[in-house]
Design an enzyme around this catalytic site. Structure first.
Site, PDB file in Angstrom:
ATOM      1  CB  ILE A 261      -1.089   0.075   1.268  1.00 12.03           C
ATOM      2  CG1 ILE A 261      -1.989  -1.243   1.025  1.00 12.03           C
ATOM      3  CG2 ILE A 261      -2.003   1.419   1.274  1.00 12.03           C
ATOM      4  CD1 ILE A 261      -2.748  -1.586   2.652  1.00 12.03           C
TER       5      ILE A 261
ATOM      6  CG  ASP B 201      13.706   0.167  11.171  1.00 13.08           C
ATOM      7  OD1 ASP B 201      12.587   0.486  11.824  1.00 13.08           O
ATOM      8  OD2 ASP B 201      14.683  -0.644  11.280  1.00 13.08           O
ATOM      9  CB  VAL B 202       8.915   3.556  11.826  1.00 16.90           C
ATOM     10  CG1 VAL B 202       8.547   4.105  10.260  1.00 16.90           C
ATOM     11  CG2 VAL B 202       8.159   2.215  11.961  1.00 16.90           C
TER      12      VAL B 202
ATOM     13  CG  ASN C  79       1.841   2.305   4.225  1.00 16.02           C
ATOM     14  OD1 ASN C  79       0.819   1.675   4.309  1.00 16.02           O
ATOM     15  ND2 ASN C  79       2.819   1.632   3.705  1.00 16.02           N
TER      16      ASN C  79
ATOM     17  CE1 TYR D 126      -1.168  -5.470  11.173  1.00 14.66           C
ATOM     18  CE2 TYR D 126      -3.376  -6.178  11.260  1.00 14.66           C
ATOM     19  CZ  TYR D 126      -2.388  -5.355  10.772  1.00 14.66           C
ATOM     20  OH  TYR D 126      -2.686  -4.477   9.694  1.00 14.66           O
TER      21      TYR D 126
ATOM     22  CE  LYS E 173      -1.548  -1.934  11.598  1.00 13.63           C
ATOM     23  NZ  LYS E 173      -1.149  -1.036  10.838  1.00 13.63           N
TER      24      LYS E 173
ATOM     25  CB  THR F 103      -5.026  -4.202   0.940  1.00  9.51           C
ATOM     26  OG1 THR F 103      -6.114  -3.526   1.462  1.00  9.51           O
ATOM     27  CG2 THR F 103      -4.586  -3.623  -0.272  1.00  9.51           C
TER      28      THR F 103
ATOM     29  CB  THR G  84       0.007  -6.008   0.336  1.00 12.70           C
ATOM     30  OG1 THR G  84      -0.224  -6.624   1.516  1.00 12.70           O
ATOM     31  CG2 THR G  84      -0.793  -4.760  -0.063  1.00 12.70           C
TER      32      THR G  84
END
Ligand SMILES: NC(=O)c1ccc[n+]([C@@H]2O[C@H](COP(=O)([O-])OP(=O)(O)OC[C@H]3O[C@@H](n4cnc5c(N)ncnc54)[C@H](OP(=O)(O)O)[C@@H]3O)[C@@H](O)[C@H]2O)c1
Length: 240
Positions: free
Chosen positions: A17, A54-55, A77, A139, A143, A172, A174
């Protein structure tokens, strides 16, 4: 808010995405697209500036913020999703490090620039923020936390003129959900719907068929009404 002539940073811009968002921003006439990636990236469009990001790396976040200077739209994202069963604390911490603290850290670094531009923050959350999929519970926890962060930032930054959008993305097509044999939206369609939502100033964006089916229920529901009530309460308390 239009994308044309704007400066946009997308994290995790090399695939999925994120890559589609970078391409869509270019298509809509963005002046500059900063593509945040962990690995070196080359792009044929001269409006794309690769940024090593790299976040989970505080030094890289700071260096990127200094490199970029001014910014209109930050798109958080980058994300990870791994199967787990909540038996391993490390799996939960790994998801929180990227999906929650990564989003938090990058946002804090760009807040001064976004305040100056009266810009926008777009957090690519997930429908699993609303209800967990117990195949990926860590996860889902991360989120849900990222969504709550987004809701509070929305209220806290409204006075500074910074808009904060949550994207409640559904399935989605991916790498992230390669293993799931279910109907999925294309990343390109999702990217278009995300920018449509930003341009239409939708607080919560439902960018694919599965999430779109829940949009009206969410927007007219008790949880959204409660979010607004709490935001008003906090604003009144801050003003007093
Ligand atoms: N696909 C879906 O069905 C779906 C549904 C709801 C929400 N989402 C959300 O949409 C976002 C994008 O997902 P996607 O489907 O495009 O997944 P993807 O194809 O797996 O891409 C994930 C991206 O995040 C980057 N990333 C991972 N960890 C990072 C880190 N520590 N620092 C910086 N970048 C990092 C990856 O970079 P590398 O290439 O270096 O690994 C990659 O660019 C995620 O936040 C995801 O949770 C996706």
């Amino acid at each position: 808010m239009t994308i044309a002539a704007k400066t946009v940073l997308v994290t995790g811009a090399n695939r999925g995405i994120g890559r589609a968002l970078a391409e869509e921003a270019l298509r809509r006439g963005a002046k500059r697209v900063y593509a945040g990636t962990r690995q070196p990236l080359a792009h044929p469009d001269s409006r794309v500036t690769p940024v090593t990001l790299d976040v989970t790396n505080a030094a890289q976040i700071q260096a990127a913020a200094q490199q970029i200077g001014s910014l209109d739209i930050l798109i958080n994202n980058a994300g990870i999703a791994l199967y787990d069963d909540l038996s391993d604390r490390a799996a939960l911490e790994r998801h929180l490090a990227v999906n929650l603290f990564g989003t938090y850290g990058v946002t804090q670094a760009y807040l001064p620039a976004l305040t100056r531009s009266r810009g926008a923050i777009v957090n690519n959350v997930s429908l699993m923020a609303l209800a967990p999929l117990p195949l990926t519970p860590a996860y889902s926890v991360s989120k849900a936390a990222a969504f709550s962060l987004t809701q509070s930032l929305r209220a806290l930054l409204a006075g500074r003129g910074v808009r904060v959008h949550a994207v409640l993305t559904g399935p989605t097509d991916t790498d992230m959900n390669r293993g799931f044999d279910i109907p999925k939206a294309s990343p390109e369609a999702v990217a278009r719907a995300i920018f449509d939502g930003v341009e239409n100033e939708e607080e919560d964006i439902f960018p694919d068929p599965m999430s779109a089916a829940m949009a009206d229920g969410w927007r007219g529901g008790v949880a959204k009404a409660f979010e607004r009530e709490n935001a008003a309460l906090a604003q009144a308390a801050a003003a007093a």
